[in-house]
Write an enzyme that holds these catalytic residues in place. Structure first.
Site, PDB file in Angstrom:
ATOM      1  N   HIS A   1      65.979  90.609  66.646  1.00  0.00           N
ATOM      2  CA  HIS A   1      67.450  90.619  66.413  1.00  0.00           C
ATOM      3  C   HIS A   1      67.911  91.912  66.676  1.00  0.00           C
ATOM      4  O   HIS A   1      67.225  93.038  66.497  1.00  0.00           O
ATOM      5  CB  HIS A   1      67.763  89.978  65.120  1.00  0.00           C
TER       6      HIS A   1
ATOM      7  N   HIS B   1      79.512  84.673  58.845  1.00  0.00           N
ATOM      8  CA  HIS B   1      79.698  83.967  60.046  1.00  0.00           C
ATOM      9  C   HIS B   1      80.007  82.473  59.797  1.00  0.00           C
ATOM     10  O   HIS B   1      80.537  81.963  60.635  1.00  0.00           O
ATOM     11  CB  HIS B   1      78.829  84.392  61.129  1.00  0.00           C
TER      12      HIS B   1
ATOM     13  N   ASP C   1      73.253  93.773  56.494  1.00  0.00           N
ATOM     14  CA  ASP C   1      74.076  93.339  57.982  1.00  0.00           C
ATOM     15  C   ASP C   1      75.345  92.578  57.365  1.00  0.00           C
ATOM     16  O   ASP C   1      75.291  91.455  56.668  1.00  0.00           O
ATOM     17  CB  ASP C   1      73.207  92.417  58.678  1.00  0.00           C
TER      18      ASP C   1
ATOM     19  N   THR D   1      69.579  94.344  64.888  1.00  0.00           N
ATOM     20  CA  THR D   1      69.237  95.626  63.838  1.00  0.00           C
ATOM     21  C   THR D   1      67.828  96.069  63.795  1.00  0.00           C
ATOM     22  O   THR D   1      67.516  97.072  63.829  1.00  0.00           O
ATOM     23  CB  THR D   1      69.645  95.327  62.478  1.00  0.00           C
TER      24      THR D   1
ATOM     25  N   ASP E   1      75.800  97.671  58.540  1.00  0.00           N
ATOM     26  CA  ASP E   1      76.217  98.206  60.164  1.00  0.00           C
ATOM     27  C   ASP E   1      77.835  97.943  60.116  1.00  0.00           C
ATOM     28  O   ASP E   1      78.321  98.349  61.111  1.00  0.00           O
ATOM     29  CB  ASP E   1      75.405  97.379  60.876  1.00  0.00           C
ATOM     30  N   HIS E   2      78.245  96.934  59.587  1.00  0.00           N
ATOM     31  CA  HIS E   2      79.660  96.529  59.747  1.00  0.00           C
ATOM     32  C   HIS E   2      80.097  95.717  58.612  1.00  0.00           C
ATOM     33  O   HIS E   2      79.383  95.269  57.917  1.00  0.00           O
ATOM     34  CB  HIS E   2      80.103  95.574  60.937  1.00  0.00           C
TER      35      HIS E   2
ATOM     36  N   GLU F   1      66.233  95.331  56.484  1.00  0.00           N
ATOM     37  CA  GLU F   1      67.502  94.704  56.711  1.00  0.00           C
ATOM     38  C   GLU F   1      67.678  93.298  56.048  1.00  0.00           C
ATOM     39  O   GLU F   1      66.560  92.528  56.093  1.00  0.00           O
ATOM     40  CB  GLU F   1      67.726  94.282  58.216  1.00  0.00           C
TER      41      GLU F   1
ATOM     42  N   SER G   1      76.044  94.606  65.850  1.00  0.00           N
ATOM     43  CA  SER G   1      75.171  95.208  65.023  1.00  0.00           C
ATOM     44  C   SER G   1      74.304  96.056  66.128  1.00  0.00           C
ATOM     45  O   SER G   1      73.497  96.978  65.563  1.00  0.00           O
ATOM     46  CB  SER G   1      74.193  94.312  64.440  1.00  0.00           C
TER      47      SER G   1
ATOM     48  N   HIS H   1      83.182  89.817  62.753  1.00  0.00           N
ATOM     49  CA  HIS H   1      83.113  90.880  61.994  1.00  0.00           C
ATOM     50  C   HIS H   1      84.537  91.551  61.963  1.00  0.00           C
ATOM     51  O   HIS H   1      85.395  91.216  62.510  1.00  0.00           O
ATOM     52  CB  HIS H   1      82.279  92.209  62.990  1.00  0.00           C
TER      53      HIS H   1
END
Length: 527
Positions: free
Chosen positions: A174, A355, A63, A176, A392-393, A346, A113, A488
């Site tokens: 969460h 973050h 992630d 994902t 995912d990003h 994940e 996500s 992100h």
């Protein structure tokens, strides 16, 4: 006398046709490690002769693991081993096939996500913040869910009779992990207390409820099918499965009241009643005691909220398994099914480290994730298992300046030909790694929990780092734009693959192609 080895194009062509082309290379070039190593990579690729169909598929999702994260993590890996760092590879970067993946959501240039994982699980793109539904959904509106649900690769694997598993270092509810099994108008509806009253009244159920009742929900959606439910679930997020009553606190509860549910339901107990042969575990001791040859299914919830950062795992009260340990354990349970399995793993805390503006934590968790991929490769048959490794990003995480080769990736920039940190136009040193936005600089010393930064106000802009150890676990990089947390980013991420069907991983693709790679390998959708 220096050899003049340059030839005209026609002379080279003649030499090639006569089999003498190797002679045009000077010895220092032909024997260079750079040259021979690169040639060996090509030779390895020429030897790959994959089948197209697989027995098993493992999808790894780092992630927030963008390309700059991979680059910095590979350098850190090498430097942790006493090497310069830049010349190395993460295990999955040596897989024979790779592609770039476009990550935007239907309604967003920079994605989240929920939308990205739904794309990978279902084969179509959708909006930000919604799970397991198509783009016709209205986020937060329960009434728009019905008729817009999509079927996921995990659900199709269940219908086909494969064993299935979901692992995450984040809460298992969460975005994902939830996108493998849930249908929700809002990613934040992790338990009933997170839902608006009108959504509950309209009949929508929370994500934790959907996980525990996955088997009956899937059978209700498709008449005539008989599935046996997800065999392996491991992650964090216990609070979403327990009632808001301290009597239900787990032994390692951090909060005075661990549970969040306001409907008085203990979903962990409901799961155990539903699956009498299942094993529910909450700590390292319970995890270690699992016999993978005889255990039918496992439900592991190792933390009240997210699992620990890898750097902070040793501080967990009851002990937590690593993502590599969970991966190996899951494979050894799932491969008891002769038909094969689908597993999603994940590493959610890479994203959380970014973050929080902590490169240390993001990169340390990336290396833990790499160890999980390695464990999967070493515990499966490469001729029958397709392994896909992606993100995912990405994040607004940069590698900048002109540091010399081998400069500590977490350190201050030292230019080529110098032994002293370079200074910017403000006469202060600066780090190689940084963030465009977020909470900005904090020097928390030996703190291993990146989330400790949220106790402080944003501190963006330049700081004099002359006497600060920027390689320490508690150091948070400078940022330019003050935000409550770093965001992100929208550039492409990478996809690495090995095993049957991996040869189709090439070029630049939309993110929803990942589902179709899984489907092609396992024949989940009958034509």
């Amino acid at each position: 006398m220096k050899l003049n080895w340059k030839l005209t194009a026609s002379a080279v062509a003649m030499a090639v046709s006569s089999g003498l082309h190797a002679d045009v290379l000077p010895t220092h070039q032909a024997e260079s490690a750079w040259f021979t190593d690169a040639q060996s990579k090509i030779e390895q690729k020429l030897e790959v002769n994959n089948k197209f169909k697989a027995k098993n598929v493992i999808l790894f999702v780092g992630d927030g693991m963008g390309v700059s994260t991979l680059t910095a993590a590979r350098i850190l890996k090498g430097q942790n081993a006493g090497e310069l760092g830049e010349e190395g590879y993460l295990t999955f970067e040596e897989f024979p096939h790779s592609a770039l993946v476009k990550t935007y959501n239907v309604d967003a240039q920079t994605p989240d996500s929920a939308g990205t994982m739904t794309a990978m699980m279902s084969g179509l793109k959708t909006d930000v913040g919604v799970i397991g539904v198509d783009e016709d959904i209205e986020r937060g509106n329960c009434a728009t869910v019905a008729g817009n649900e999509v079927v996921t690769a995990l659900e199709l694997a269940e219908i086909k009779g494969l064993s299935t598993g979901v692992i995450s270092t984040a809460r298992i509810t969460h975005a994902t992990p939830a996108a493998t099994y849930a249908k929700s108008a809002d990613r934040n509806w992790e338990d009933v207390s997170d839902m608006p009253e009108d959504a509950i009244t309209a009949g929508c159920t929370d994500i934790a409820d959907q996980l525990v009742n996955f088997e009956s929900n899937l059978e209700a959606r498709f008449s005539g099918i008989d599935v046996d439910g997800i065999e392996v679930v491991m992650g964090g997020g216990r609070r979403h499965f327990l009632p808001k009553d301290e009597a239900f606190n787990s032994a390692d509860a951090v909060s005075s009241v661990e549970g969040d549910r306001t409907d008085d339901r203990d979903l962990t107990s409901e799961w155990q009643q539903m699956y009498e042969n299942g094993v529910y575990v909450i700590d390292q001791a319970g995890f270690d005691a699992i016999d993978t040859e005889t255990t039918e299914r496992v439900f592991g919830l190792f933390n009240e909220s997210h699992m620990q950062y890898e750097a902070d795992r040793a501080n967990d009260i009851a002990g937590e398994p690593s993502v590599a340990e969970m991966t190996e354990k899951a494979i050894n349970i799932l491969d008891n099914n002769d038909k094969g399995f689908f597993l999603m793993v994940e590493s959610g805390r890479i994203d959380h480290g970014h973050h929080a503006g902590s490169a240390y934590n993001a990169l340390t968790d990336t290396l833990a994730f790499e160890a999980a991929v390695k464990a999967a490769y070493e515990n499966t048959n490469p001729e029958e298992t397709l392994i896909l490794v992606t993100a995912d990003h990405s994040h607004v995480f940069t590698i900048a300046g002109y540091p010399k080769r081998g400069n500590p990736i977490l350190g201050k920039v030292v230019n080529v030909g110098s032994d002293e940190p370079a200074t910017a136009a403000d006469d202060m040193p600066y780090t190689t790694l940084g963030y465009t936005n977020g909470l900005g600089h904090q020097n928390l010393g030996t703190e291993t929990d990146a989330d400790a930064v949220y106790a402080y106000d944003a501190n963006t802009g330049r700081v004099d780092l002359t006497n600060i150890d920027t390689t320490a676990s508690g150091y948070h990089q400078e940022a330019l734009i003050p935000l409550g947390s770093e965001t992100h980013a929208g550039e492409d991420i990478s996809l690495h693959a090995t095993g049957p069907g991996s040869q189709l991983v090439q070029g630049v693709v939309e993110q929803n192609v990942v589902f179709h790679l899984i489907n092609q390998a396992l024949d989940l959708v009958e034509e």
